[in-house]
Design an enzyme around this catalytic site. Structure first.
Site, PDB file in Angstrom:
ATOM      1  N   HIS A   1       6.409  -6.426  -5.412  1.00 17.25           N
ATOM      2  CA  HIS A   1       5.823  -7.533  -4.640  1.00 17.25           C
ATOM      3  C   HIS A   1       5.021  -8.490  -5.518  1.00 17.25           C
ATOM      4  CE1 HIS A   1       6.613  -5.992  -0.453  1.00 17.25           C
ATOM      5  NE2 HIS A   1       6.881  -4.914  -1.167  1.00 17.25           N
TER       6      HIS A   1
ATOM      7  N   ASP B   1       0.798 -15.173  -8.405  1.00 22.93           N
ATOM      8  CA  ASP B   1       0.943 -14.476  -7.125  1.00 22.93           C
ATOM      9  C   ASP B   1       2.423 -14.170  -6.942  1.00 22.93           C
ATOM     10  OD1 ASP B   1       0.173 -13.551  -4.572  1.00 22.93           O
ATOM     11  OD2 ASP B   1      -1.205 -15.227  -4.327  1.00 22.93           O
TER      12      ASP B   1
END
Ligand code: F6P
Length: 461
Positions: A158, A358
């Site tokens: 992720h 991110d």
């Protein structure tokens, strides 16, 4: 599709997030839907401290079983806080200076992964598909193979994949890269991450596994967010806003998110364009996270010092009461309900997603989902977020650039309605065209279709 069950493994089980309400529209609901379709098992940490020798506590809801494992205090310190969030997290997000290498951290990480494999193996059945999530569990597939597991096994990371040079700083770098070869499919968020993963595999001579790497950008459930927003007609940003335009940020308080950066940029905006001192309010809701780790406590102190400095420079009177007053910043350290966040997205003029790095950043997509089509807000989005690869009609800013961010804030606040609508329509189509349910379905289809790693000689049997 294979006829077997789906077995999901993640660091935390859904609902095991401290102080955080279960995000019913997020990963948990996407995977629960996929699990419901075939029946299955979700295996992970309970979020509790307990006896590491204990068997998993298994509960059942409908066709899905949940197997919860505790971590010992030592494992939380050395594995979760130490290696996962003190080494892998900063390194993978480009914060090399915050890496805290501690003796025994990597060994603890390997032991936890081996223990998870030992507890999970007996629960697996022939025909199951195993889907392992995130950096806490990177070697778990290989550990399962060592125990003889040959079934379909996929891994999804992720968070961002760093350059090969960053991997070299890792204790056990070669072992961790080699562990990726145990998976039939390695999913990452972006094409940039695919290239980085292939480069590190090639650098370690594991090039054959590069064919099993693919980008699967995670999405949200836009309908769920619209429903949440519709169920909360009150504006949670009033009375603090008092008619001012709100620039809104909502994050876990993590140094990767660029919260000080957005405060500094807002301060610069107020210096350069005095009209915004009375016409704009920056609202930042920060959810406390990983507070046992010194870097997280330092980040909180940095944020609070900046908020105080901006208030002392630009507030017309004494420091404002929490959430009120006429000060230019409202910072709240709290974990808000998703419905309250949805309503704030809807009412904000500008959303600030300013991460240095991110994996994806779902705030950007959630904000887009709940805008009023006739009068949408503006998304300011750092190119450091995986979401920037898809959400190209946002106001994209280079990560870490205070001046560029201050300029984007001004541009967003002044953007004509027609341009806001045009940008939002394009963004909304992208968010709606690739939901979290599409993500899980496509990943599992790709896992079924991938060449098998389980039979290869390098699979670690
Ligand atoms: O986004 C990465 C991630 O580790 C998720 O897996 C997790 O839900 C979130 O951050 C919160 O972190 P933690 O589980 O360390 O509280």
């Amino acid at each position: 599709m294979s006829g077997g069950r789906l077995v999901v493994v993640s660091n935390r089980l859904p609902g095991a997030e401290p102080g955080r309400p279960l995000p019913a529209g997020g990963l948990a609901s996407a995977l629960s839907r996929a699990l419901d379709e075939t029946g299955g098992l979700w295996f992970g940490w309970s979020g509790e401290t307990g006896d590491p020798a204990a068997e998993p506590a298994v509960t059942r809801t409908g066709a899905v079983e949940y197997a919860a494992v505790d971590l010992s205090e030592e494992e939380i310190r050395a594995h979760y806080e130490g290696f996962c969030n003190g080494v892998l997290w900063p390194l993978f997000h480009g914060f090399d200076g915050r890496v805290r290498l501690a003796a025994g951290g990597y060994e603890s990480y390997r032991r936890v992964n081996a223990r998870f494999a030992a507890l999970l193996s007996p629960l697996l059945r022939s025909g199951d598909r195993v889907w392992i999530h995130d950096y806490h569990l990177l070697p778990l597939g290989e550990e399962l193979r060592r125990r003889g597991w040959r079934g379909r096994t996929g891994f999804f990371l992720h968070i961002p994949v760093p350059a090969a040079s960053a991997w070299e700083r890792l204790p056990g770098a070669a072992e961790l890269v080699a562990a990726l070869a145990a998976y039939d499919l390695v999913g990452v968020q972006t094409e940039r991450d695919v290239a980085a993963t292939r480069a590190v595999l090639a650098a370690h001579g594991t090039g054959v596994a590069a064919r099993r790497v693919a980008s699967h950008p995670i999405g949200i459930d836009p309908e769920h967010w619209r429903t949440l927003s519709a169920g909360e007609p009150a504006n949670p940003l009033e009375p603090a806003a008092a008619g001012r335009s709100v620039l809104f940020g909502v994050d876990r308080l993590d140094y990767s998110k660029g919260i000080p950066l957005r405060l500094q940029a807002f301060e610069r905006l107020l210096e350069r364009a005095p009209r915004w001192r009375s016409e704009a309010l920056l609202v930042q809701w920060s959810a406390p996270s990983r507070q046992a780790i010194p870097e997280y406590r330092a980040e909180r102190a940095r944020v609070e010092a900046l908020v105080a400095r901006i208030a002392s420079r630009f507030a017309p009177g004494p420091p404002p009461a929490v959430g009120g007053g006429a000060g230019p910043v409202w910072h709240e350290m709290a974990t808000r309900e998703a419905s309250s966040i949805a309503a704030a997205y809807r009412e904000a003029a500008v959303s600030l997603v300013t991460s240095h790095a991110d994996g994806m950043n779902l705030v950007a997509k959630e904000f887009v989902a709940v805008q009023r089509p006739g009068d949408p807000g503006v998304l300011v989005l750092s190119r450091g977020c995986g979401a920037a690869e898809e959400l190209r009609e946002a106001l994209l800013v280079p990560p870490g650039d205070v001046g560029a961010l201050a300029g984007a804030m001004a541009e967003a606040l002044e953007m004509p309605l027609s341009e806001r609508r045009d940008r939002w329509h394009a963004l909304s189509a992208r968010v709606g065209g690739s939901t979290v349910h599409d993500w899980s379905r496509r990943f599992l289809e790709a896992l079924d279709a991938a060449p098998s790693a389980g039979d290869s000689p390098g699979a670690g049997a």
